[in-house]
Design a protein around this motif. Structure first.
Motif, PDB file in Angstrom:
ATOM      1  N   ASN A 108      -0.592   0.612   0.155  1.00  0.00           N
ATOM      2  CA  ASN A 108      -0.827   1.290  -1.127  1.00  0.00           C
ATOM      3  C   ASN A 108      -0.452   2.763  -1.086  1.00  0.00           C
ATOM      4  OD1 ASN A 108      -1.713  -0.929  -2.423  1.00  0.00           O
ATOM      5  ND2 ASN A 108      -3.887  -0.502  -2.122  1.00  0.00           N
ATOM      6  N   GLN A 109       0.000   3.270  -2.213  1.00  0.00           N
ATOM      7  CA  GLN A 109       0.278   4.698  -2.356  1.00  0.00           C
ATOM      8  C   GLN A 109      -1.034   5.449  -2.529  1.00  0.00           C
ATOM      9  OE1 GLN A 109       0.617   2.479  -4.694  1.00  0.00           O
ATOM     10  NE2 GLN A 109       0.155   3.309  -6.726  1.00  0.00           N
ATOM     11  N   LEU A 110      -1.027   6.758  -2.255  1.00  0.00           N
ATOM     12  CA  LEU A 110      -2.228   7.580  -2.364  1.00  0.00           C
ATOM     13  C   LEU A 110      -2.176   8.495  -3.583  1.00  0.00           C
ATOM     14  CD1 LEU A 110      -2.734   8.431   1.413  1.00  0.00           C
ATOM     15  CD2 LEU A 110      -3.959   6.743   0.038  1.00  0.00           C
ATOM     16  N   GLN A 111      -1.200   8.275  -4.467  1.00  0.00           N
ATOM     17  CA  GLN A 111      -1.147   9.021  -5.722  1.00  0.00           C
ATOM     18  C   GLN A 111      -0.641   8.062  -6.800  1.00  0.00           C
ATOM     19  OE1 GLN A 111       1.098  10.227  -2.964  1.00  0.00           O
ATOM     20  NE2 GLN A 111       2.259   8.501  -3.727  1.00  0.00           N
ATOM     21  N   ASP A 112      -0.681   8.495  -8.064  1.00  0.00           N
ATOM     22  CA  ASP A 112      -0.279   7.600  -9.161  1.00  0.00           C
ATOM     23  C   ASP A 112       1.118   7.040  -8.910  1.00  0.00           C
ATOM     24  OD1 ASP A 112      -2.598   7.941 -10.492  1.00  0.00           O
ATOM     25  OD2 ASP A 112      -1.795   9.218 -12.085  1.00  0.00           O
ATOM     26  N   PHE A 113       2.033   7.921  -8.571  1.00  0.00           N
ATOM     27  CA  PHE A 113       3.404   7.488  -8.311  1.00  0.00           C
ATOM     28  C   PHE A 113       4.097   8.461  -7.390  1.00  0.00           C
ATOM     29  CE2 PHE A 113       3.413   9.641 -12.513  1.00  0.00           C
ATOM     30  CZ  PHE A 113       4.180  10.753 -12.200  1.00  0.00           C
ATOM     31  N   CYS A 114       5.195   8.018  -6.840  1.00  0.00           N
ATOM     32  CA  CYS A 114       6.024   8.841  -5.960  1.00  0.00           C
ATOM     33  C   CYS A 114       7.454   8.421  -6.254  1.00  0.00           C
ATOM     34  CB  CYS A 114       5.647   8.581  -4.503  1.00  0.00           C
ATOM     35  SG  CYS A 114       6.821   9.190  -3.297  1.00  0.00           S
ATOM     36  N   VAL A 115       7.950   8.836  -7.410  1.00  0.00           N
ATOM     37  CA  VAL A 115       9.285   8.420  -7.851  1.00  0.00           C
ATOM     38  C   VAL A 115      10.320   8.859  -6.820  1.00  0.00           C
ATOM     39  CG1 VAL A 115      11.041   8.789  -9.630  1.00  0.00           C
ATOM     40  CG2 VAL A 115       8.666   8.376 -10.282  1.00  0.00           C
TER      41      VAL A 115
ATOM     42  N   PHE B  28      -3.016  -7.884   4.132  1.00  0.00           N
ATOM     43  CA  PHE B  28      -2.129  -7.095   3.283  1.00  0.00           C
ATOM     44  C   PHE B  28      -1.073  -8.008   2.680  1.00  0.00           C
ATOM     45  CE2 PHE B  28      -3.856  -3.874   6.115  1.00  0.00           C
ATOM     46  CZ  PHE B  28      -4.276  -2.942   5.182  1.00  0.00           C
ATOM     47  N   ALA B  29      -0.941  -7.985   1.362  1.00  0.00           N
ATOM     48  CA  ALA B  29      -0.014  -8.889   0.689  1.00  0.00           C
ATOM     49  C   ALA B  29       1.235  -8.161   0.232  1.00  0.00           C
ATOM     50  CB  ALA B  29      -0.696  -9.540  -0.495  1.00  0.00           C
ATOM     51  N   ALA B  30       1.305  -6.875   0.458  1.00  0.00           N
ATOM     52  CA  ALA B  30       2.446  -6.102  -0.031  1.00  0.00           C
ATOM     53  C   ALA B  30       2.558  -4.839   0.799  1.00  0.00           C
ATOM     54  CB  ALA B  30       2.250  -5.752  -1.501  1.00  0.00           C
TER      55      ALA B  30
END
Ligand SMILES: *[C@@H]1O[C@H](CO)[C@@H](O)[C@H](O)[C@H]1NC(C)=O
Ligand SMILES: *[C@@H]1O[C@H](CO)[C@@H](O)[C@H](O)[C@H]1NC(C)=O
Ligand SMILES: *[C@@H]1O[C@H](CO)[C@@H](O)[C@H](O)[C@H]1NC(C)=O
Length: 223
Positions: free
Chosen positions: A28-35, A23-25
């Motif tokens: 990952n999110q599971l939707q386009d975005f989560c503002v 893992f380099a970050a």
């Protein structure tokens, strides 16, 4: 092959096969975005998502990074962060950035980002930069960077950036976390609130009581 060698080999194989991905970050999110909804008082690992129907372009935008930071301070440097706290659209995305401004002789003192590696790109002036590897080597890697040069600071390692030139310097940094975190070594150690016991610091840094007192007074003020 001796039996204990075989066991070691098996253990090594199990260890390798149980972590097939690097893992380099941030995950990952599971939707386009989560503002980020920074008004929510629910605590999660990150920020609660704002209602997607209320999200606008502005949640993904930050302006003004062409503006120089104010370097009239003790260190002659300033950091303009673009972390999730400043740009809510970064929430869950695993990236962030910053603009770094340096007066001639300006310094960003030894610090670490506990959650991210950093890629630094010099866009003006020159910087003497470096990082130190972990124990037991504590090996220093340094370089003088000129306009257009990039340098990477591995996650968690202590590093610094110093403007050794005679003009202002500007750099852009990017991070592999929406919230890389920042630990400035001198501030954490000598500026802790409440203060770390002077006896601990005397022994740890092999200093006399007077010097520790002086340093604590200085860094408690700047924190
Ligand atoms: C929430 O984020 C906005 C930027 O979208 C910022 O102006 C505001 O100060 C933040 N509020 C808090 C409580 O952090
Ligand atoms: C930064 O860019 C904005 C938008 O183009 C412009 O209005 C502003 O004057 C610029 N500021 C500086 C310091 O260059
Ligand atoms: C920069 O910061 C110094 C110290 O806080 C302040 O005196 C000065 O007015 C600031 N300059 C600008 C252009 O904001």
């Amino acid at each position: 092959m001796a039996a204990n060698h075989l066991i070691l080999l098996l253990l090594a194989l199990v260890a390798l096969s149980s972590s097939p991905t690097a893992f380099a970050a941030d995950p990952n999110q599971l939707q386009d975005f989560c503002v980020a909804d920074n008004k929510s008082n629910i605590f999660v690992n990150g920020f609660v998502c704002k209602d997607p129907n209320l999200v606008t372009e502005n949640d993904f935008l930050i302006r003004g990074l062409n503006q120089s930071g104010n370097t009239t301070n003790q260190l002659g440097s300033t950091v303009t962060p673009v972390f999730v706290q400043q740009l809510p659209g970064l929430n869950t995305l695993g990236v962030a950035g910053a603009r770094l401004d340096f007066a001639a002789g300006g310094l960003i003192p030894p610090h670490t980002h506990p959650r991210a590696s950093e890629l630094l790109i010099v866009i003006k002036g020159t910087l003497y930069v470096g990082f130190v590897t972990s124990n037991p080597d504590n090996k220093l890697f340094t370089k003088v960077l000129y306009e257009g040069d990039a340098f990477v600071f591995p996650q968690g390692l202590i590093h610094f950036q110093f403007n050794n030139g005679e003009t202002d310097a500007v750099a852009l940094a990017s991070f592999g976390s929406q919230n890389p975190g920042l630990i400035v070594i001198a501030n954490s150690v000598f500026g802790a609130k409440p203060p770390i016991s002077p006896y601990v610091l005397e022994k740890a840094f092999q200093l006399d009581a007077k010097t520790v007192e002086l340093l604590q007074a200085k860094f408690l003020l700047t924190n």
